[in-house]
Scaffold this motif. Sequence first.
Motif, PDB file in Angstrom:
ATOM      1  N   ARG A 157       0.854  -1.209   0.000  1.00 55.11           N
ATOM      2  CA  ARG A 157       0.000   0.000   0.000  1.00 55.11           C
ATOM      3  C   ARG A 157       0.876   1.239   0.000  1.00 55.11           C
ATOM      4  NH1 ARG A 157       0.336   1.351   5.674  1.00 55.11           N
ATOM      5  NH2 ARG A 157       1.439  -0.379   6.656  1.00 55.11           N
ATOM      6  N   SER A 201       2.313   3.125   3.153  1.00 60.61           N
ATOM      7  CA  SER A 201       3.484   2.630   3.900  1.00 60.61           C
ATOM      8  C   SER A 201       4.728   3.443   3.537  1.00 60.61           C
ATOM      9  CB  SER A 201       3.697   1.148   3.562  1.00 60.61           C
ATOM     10  OG  SER A 201       5.070   0.832   3.567  1.00 60.61           O
ATOM     11  N   LYS A 205       9.220   4.731  -0.360  1.00 58.05           N
ATOM     12  CA  LYS A 205      10.640   4.826  -0.769  1.00 58.05           C
ATOM     13  C   LYS A 205      10.804   4.341  -2.203  1.00 58.05           C
ATOM     14  CE  LYS A 205      12.653   3.309   3.636  1.00 58.05           C
ATOM     15  NZ  LYS A 205      13.361   2.192   4.276  1.00 58.05           N
ATOM     16  N   GLY A 213      -1.271  -5.227   2.603  1.00 59.67           N
ATOM     17  CA  GLY A 213      -0.883  -4.684   3.907  1.00 59.67           C
ATOM     18  C   GLY A 213      -1.871  -3.644   4.401  1.00 59.67           C
ATOM     19  N   ARG A 273       5.505  -8.660   5.460  1.00 64.27           N
ATOM     20  CA  ARG A 273       5.669  -7.200   5.446  1.00 64.27           C
ATOM     21  C   ARG A 273       5.737  -6.701   4.004  1.00 64.27           C
ATOM     22  NH1 ARG A 273       4.500  -6.165  10.544  1.00 64.27           N
ATOM     23  NH2 ARG A 273       5.598  -4.196  10.664  1.00 64.27           N
ATOM     24  N   VAL A 274       5.357  -5.441   3.834  1.00 63.59           N
ATOM     25  CA  VAL A 274       5.498  -4.781   2.537  1.00 63.59           C
ATOM     26  C   VAL A 274       6.608  -3.737   2.660  1.00 63.59           C
ATOM     27  CG1 VAL A 274       3.119  -5.176   1.875  1.00 63.59           C
ATOM     28  CG2 VAL A 274       3.667  -3.068   3.117  1.00 63.59           C
ATOM     29  N   PRO A 275       7.282  -3.412   1.554  1.00 63.77           N
ATOM     30  CA  PRO A 275       7.064  -3.805   0.164  1.00 63.77           C
ATOM     31  C   PRO A 275       7.756  -5.117  -0.211  1.00 63.77           C
ATOM     32  CG  PRO A 275       8.884  -2.261   0.259  1.00 63.77           C
ATOM     33  CD  PRO A 275       8.380  -2.427   1.667  1.00 63.77           C
TER      34      PRO A 275
HETATM   35  N1  GSH Z   1      12.483  -3.714   7.200  1.00 62.72           N
HETATM   36  C1  GSH Z   1      11.309  -3.806   6.375  1.00 62.72           C
HETATM   37  C2  GSH Z   1      10.127  -3.270   7.165  1.00 62.72           C
HETATM   38  C3  GSH Z   1       8.828  -3.485   6.407  1.00 62.72           C
HETATM   39  C4  GSH Z   1       7.630  -3.040   7.216  1.00 62.72           C
HETATM   40  O1  GSH Z   1       7.658  -3.017   8.453  1.00 62.72           O
HETATM   41  N2  GSH Z   1       6.560  -2.683   6.511  1.00 62.72           N
HETATM   42  C5  GSH Z   1       5.345  -2.283   7.185  1.00 62.72           C
HETATM   43  C6  GSH Z   1       4.744  -1.063   6.448  1.00 62.72           C
HETATM   44  S1  GSH Z   1       5.809   0.344   6.522  1.00 62.72           S
HETATM   45  C7  GSH Z   1       4.335  -3.416   7.106  1.00 62.72           C
HETATM   46  O2  GSH Z   1       4.447  -4.306   6.290  1.00 62.72           O
HETATM   47  N3  GSH Z   1       3.343  -3.356   7.990  1.00 62.72           N
HETATM   48  C8  GSH Z   1       2.285  -4.340   7.993  1.00 62.72           C
HETATM   49  C9  GSH Z   1       1.214  -4.039   7.011  1.00 62.72           C
HETATM   50  O3  GSH Z   1       1.297  -3.062   6.250  1.00 62.72           O
HETATM   51  O4  GSH Z   1       0.268  -4.813   6.987  1.00 62.72           O
HETATM   52  C10 GSH Z   1      11.513  -2.982   5.090  1.00 62.72           C
HETATM   53  O5  GSH Z   1      12.253  -1.998   5.135  1.00 62.72           O
HETATM   54  O6  GSH Z   1      10.953  -3.364   4.049  1.00 62.72           O
END
Ligand code: GSH
Length: 208
Positions: free
Chosen positions: A8, A11, A16, A34, A53-55
């Motif tokens: 999404r 996020s 990025k 997500g 997790r995303v992305p």
């Molecule tokens: N270290 C990972 C962190 C990924 C992360 O925490 N993503 C969050 C969104 S910023 C996520 O997936 N949250 C659960 C969701 O969106 O359902 C990265 O940099 O990709």
Amino acid sequence: MAIKIYGRLSSANVQKINWFCEYANISVINLNYGGVHGKTQTTEFKEMNPNSRVPVLDDNNFILYESNAILRYLSKKFDILVEDKLEISGKIDQWIDWGSFTFASPCSLLTAHKLSLPQDLRDELIADKAKNDILSLLKILNNHLAKQDFIVHEKFSLADIPLGIWCHRCTNLGISFDTLTNINNWYLKLSKMNSFQKIVASSPLPPN
Ligand SMILES: N[C@@H](CCC(=O)N[C@@H](CS)C(=O)NCC(=O)O)C(=O)O
């Protein structure tokens, strides 16, 4: 074929990738995963990223997760914002890592307790502590930006992308840069970029 990003746009870690792609003129197809869109606990998604997790990047069936790894992969693949000088690329990595390992933690916590969590799970004390931690870290960033116009050397680099996004999130969370003049000047430069306006400034807020 356009690359696919599972994630999404609300996020920060997805933004990025999209900001970089917009800057580099790379076509991207975003698939809403997500947050409120869910679908990250499915077997299909977990086969791509067992962390749910995303992305996640799908580049013609090449799958990659971890936003900073995706950023570096795309930068090298399309030869955009690649820095050959060892010392400069070391500093870029330093600030990208600082963004993820240090700055992102209180930003994510404040996001959760102000925006993402259901109201009954939000905790004012946790939010206040996260905000204070962010303000301390912003002082470090502000002092650093006294020496130069961008995060590393005098021009836009890969390091400006994650930190620009987390600072934008701070503004969404009511943190002002009024007394942080160097951050304010830098953030103003970023926010004038077409790619920033098109992706970051217009993205929905978590968890949408
Ligand atoms: N270290 C990972 C962190 C990924 C992360 O925490 N993503 C969050 C969104 S910023 C996520 O997936 N949250 C659960 C969701 O969106 O359902 C990265 O940099 O990709």
